[in-house]
Design a protein around this motif. Sequence first.
Motif, PDB file in Angstrom:
ATOM      1  N   SER A  94       0.823  -1.214   0.000  1.00 20.05           N
ATOM      2  CA  SER A  94       0.000   0.000   0.000  1.00 20.05           C
ATOM      3  C   SER A  94       0.856   1.262   0.000  1.00 20.05           C
ATOM      4  N   LEU A  95       1.972   1.216   0.718  1.00 19.66           N
ATOM      5  CA  LEU A  95       2.816   2.398   0.858  1.00 19.66           C
ATOM      6  C   LEU A  95       3.662   2.676  -0.379  1.00 19.66           C
ATOM      7  N   GLN A  96       3.746   1.720  -1.291  1.00 20.96           N
ATOM      8  CA  GLN A  96       4.554   1.929  -2.493  1.00 20.96           C
ATOM      9  C   GLN A  96       4.045   3.095  -3.334  1.00 20.96           C
ATOM     10  N   GLU A  97       2.767   3.397  -3.214  1.00 24.82           N
ATOM     11  CA  GLU A  97       2.186   4.483  -4.010  1.00 24.82           C
ATOM     12  C   GLU A  97       2.865   5.819  -3.729  1.00 24.82           C
ATOM     13  N   ALA A  98       3.371   6.000  -2.506  1.00 23.40           N
ATOM     14  CA  ALA A  98       4.002   7.273  -2.139  1.00 23.40           C
ATOM     15  C   ALA A  98       5.427   7.394  -2.654  1.00 23.40           C
ATOM     16  N   ARG A  99       5.988   6.315  -3.193  1.00 24.40           N
ATOM     17  CA  ARG A  99       7.353   6.319  -3.749  1.00 24.40           C
ATOM     18  C   ARG A  99       8.389   6.726  -2.695  1.00 24.40           C
ATOM     19  N   THR A 100       8.253   6.207  -1.501  1.00 22.11           N
ATOM     20  CA  THR A 100       9.219   6.505  -0.440  1.00 22.11           C
ATOM     21  C   THR A 100       9.961   5.250   0.015  1.00 22.11           C
ATOM     22  N   GLY A 101       9.935   4.207  -0.799  1.00 22.88           N
ATOM     23  CA  GLY A 101      10.665   2.993  -0.454  1.00 22.88           C
ATOM     24  C   GLY A 101       9.810   2.006   0.312  1.00 22.88           C
ATOM     25  N   ARG A 102      10.443   0.916   0.701  1.00 23.81           N
ATOM     26  CA  ARG A 102       9.684  -0.147   1.361  1.00 23.81           C
ATOM     27  C   ARG A 102       9.631   0.056   2.873  1.00 23.81           C
ATOM     28  N   LEU A 103       8.700  -0.614   3.488  1.00 24.99           N
ATOM     29  CA  LEU A 103       8.498  -0.544   4.938  1.00 24.99           C
ATOM     30  C   LEU A 103       9.604  -1.335   5.633  1.00 24.99           C
ATOM     31  N   ILE A 104      10.372  -0.666   6.494  1.00 25.50           N
ATOM     32  CA  ILE A 104      11.518  -1.327   7.121  1.00 25.50           C
ATOM     33  C   ILE A 104      11.377  -1.465   8.636  1.00 25.50           C
ATOM     34  N   ARG A 105      10.443  -0.742   9.232  1.00 25.12           N
ATOM     35  CA  ARG A 105      10.298  -0.791  10.699  1.00 25.12           C
ATOM     36  C   ARG A 105       8.873  -0.409  11.061  1.00 25.12           C
ATOM     37  N   THR A 106       8.266  -1.218  11.900  1.00 26.65           N
ATOM     38  CA  THR A 106       6.912  -0.939  12.379  1.00 26.65           C
ATOM     39  C   THR A 106       6.922  -0.960  13.900  1.00 26.65           C
ATOM     40  N   VAL A 107       6.381   0.085  14.499  1.00 26.64           N
ATOM     41  CA  VAL A 107       6.286   0.182  15.957  1.00 26.64           C
ATOM     42  C   VAL A 107       4.810   0.272  16.328  1.00 26.64           C
ATOM     43  N   ILE A 108       4.356  -0.643  17.158  1.00 21.03           N
ATOM     44  CA  ILE A 108       2.982  -0.634  17.654  1.00 21.03           C
ATOM     45  C   ILE A 108       3.059  -0.487  19.165  1.00 21.03           C
ATOM     46  N   GLN A 109       2.690   0.679  19.659  1.00 25.67           N
ATOM     47  CA  GLN A 109       2.780   0.954  21.097  1.00 25.67           C
ATOM     48  C   GLN A 109       1.386   1.038  21.689  1.00 25.67           C
ATOM     49  N   THR A 110       1.180   0.301  22.764  1.00 24.80           N
ATOM     50  CA  THR A 110      -0.090   0.340  23.481  1.00 24.80           C
ATOM     51  C   THR A 110       0.145   0.893  24.887  1.00 24.80           C
ATOM     52  N   GLU A 111      -0.903   0.914  25.671  1.00 35.74           N
ATOM     53  CA  GLU A 111      -0.777   1.376  27.053  1.00 35.74           C
ATOM     54  C   GLU A 111       0.108   0.457  27.888  1.00 35.74           C
ATOM     55  N   ASP A 132       6.202  -1.705  29.034  1.00 31.69           N
ATOM     56  CA  ASP A 132       6.573  -0.394  29.579  1.00 31.69           C
ATOM     57  C   ASP A 132       5.306   0.438  29.714  1.00 31.69           C
ATOM     58  N   ARG A 133       4.867   0.661  30.953  1.00 29.04           N
ATOM     59  CA  ARG A 133       3.650   1.427  31.206  1.00 29.04           C
ATOM     60  C   ARG A 133       3.954   2.847  31.675  1.00 29.04           C
ATOM     61  N   SER A 134       5.211   3.281  31.546  1.00 34.17           N
ATOM     62  CA  SER A 134       5.606   4.570  32.122  1.00 34.17           C
ATOM     63  C   SER A 134       4.819   5.732  31.533  1.00 34.17           C
ATOM     64  N   ALA A 135       4.597   5.731  30.209  1.00 34.79           N
ATOM     65  CA  ALA A 135       3.867   6.836  29.592  1.00 34.79           C
ATOM     66  C   ALA A 135       2.380   6.787  29.923  1.00 34.79           C
ATOM     67  N   THR A 136       1.892   5.613  30.315  1.00 33.29           N
ATOM     68  CA  THR A 136       0.492   5.484  30.728  1.00 33.29           C
ATOM     69  C   THR A 136       0.316   5.939  32.170  1.00 33.29           C
ATOM     70  N   GLU A 137       1.246   5.548  33.019  1.00 33.40           N
ATOM     71  CA  GLU A 137       1.151   5.887  34.436  1.00 33.40           C
ATOM     72  C   GLU A 137       1.576   7.318  34.726  1.00 33.40           C
ATOM     73  N   HIS A 138       2.424   7.870  33.861  1.00 28.92           N
ATOM     74  CA  HIS A 138       2.895   9.248  34.031  1.00 28.92           C
ATOM     75  C   HIS A 138       2.569  10.004  32.747  1.00 28.92           C
ATOM     76  N   ARG A 139       1.448  10.684  32.746  1.00 27.63           N
ATOM     77  CA  ARG A 139       0.915  11.280  31.522  1.00 27.63           C
ATOM     78  C   ARG A 139       1.803  12.378  30.966  1.00 27.63           C
ATOM     79  N   GLU A 140       2.726  12.884  31.778  1.00 28.46           N
ATOM     80  CA  GLU A 140       3.603  13.947  31.287  1.00 28.46           C
ATOM     81  C   GLU A 140       4.735  13.410  30.415  1.00 28.46           C
TER      82      GLU A 140
END
Length: 336
Positions: A94-111, A132-140
């Motif tokens: 799907s991302l090939q349409e943007a002509r920015t190369g192939r997908l090399i890294r995917t990050v999926i972050q949850t709470e 790692d729940r630090s960003a969930t427990e400490h909203r700042e």
Amino acid sequence: MSTFPKRPEELYEEVADHLGPEFGETRQACHDAMTKSTALRYLAHYSSAVFDFGLDALGDPPPPPDALPGTTRRDELKRLGRQLGFTVTTLDRSLQEARTGRLIRTVIQTEEGAVFCDSVVPSENVVGLVVDRSATEHREIPLASAPDVRAADQAVAELASTLRTQVRLPSLNPGGWESADLVEPVPSTDSAPEPFTTVLAGPGEDTERLLAACVRAARPDDLHLVAYCSQGELPVMVDHLDHPSLAPFFTQIAVESRRRFYQGFSRELGALAHRLNRTTSTALGGVLVRLVLDIEMGAIYFYRLGPGDYLVGVTIDQNRVVGADDRMAALALELR
């Protein structure tokens, strides 16, 4: 600072039956990555979405001989890696349409933490997981700065580059970590155009506030596009794709064509994030709050603000992936 125990005493390795001695250097590199990074809880190698081997510091005992297949936490993680392999392959097309190369890294972050899927070569991926729940427990704390998430992200990216060197290939600089300290400000120019703005929402205080925030965040240096999406619509988008310093990035595609792609893809990101959240729900848990699709030329960022509302960011410069992500994290913190 990570509170996980030191390595490698508690590492557990699971190896697929098909694995041969040709994977020796690959296994050693993965073992070294797990030993070095105490943040990583799980690391696995996949070929064409087929599990090759995995290392973990989960502390779970080996399954008993009479255990039913597919019932352990390690089985859940193996399934997650397979599903991600199929997903990133589809996304890459799907991302090939943007002509920015192939997908090399995917990050999926949850709470609850994050999962990473980094490409070595097409159809060869390494998948890592961190709690790692630090960003969930400490909203700042900005999501991109959650300490163990960032440390594990860097570890998996470094591993992918190491595995490429084993087959005499240069690094693709996943995450932009290798060049983050080398970037310089974009030179000023008298002919620099104003940001291109797309405002589809009706006039009002919220629209003005969102537009002003997006204008402040977007800049030619790193974060080249910022959009606010709500319920599948795109009320506000700001970009600097017309900036003269970015002209070399548009030899294969017109600015307007790439802009249209990002407009359409931004609308679809909410549904994609929902699907990925379901994919990770069993193995990781928590609501998906951040998604990074790192391509060879830059990255696309998703930051959840609330149910149905999210921010989209884009950089088309691989050297600026870290800086752009940090700006998106700060903007999300401001608007949450």
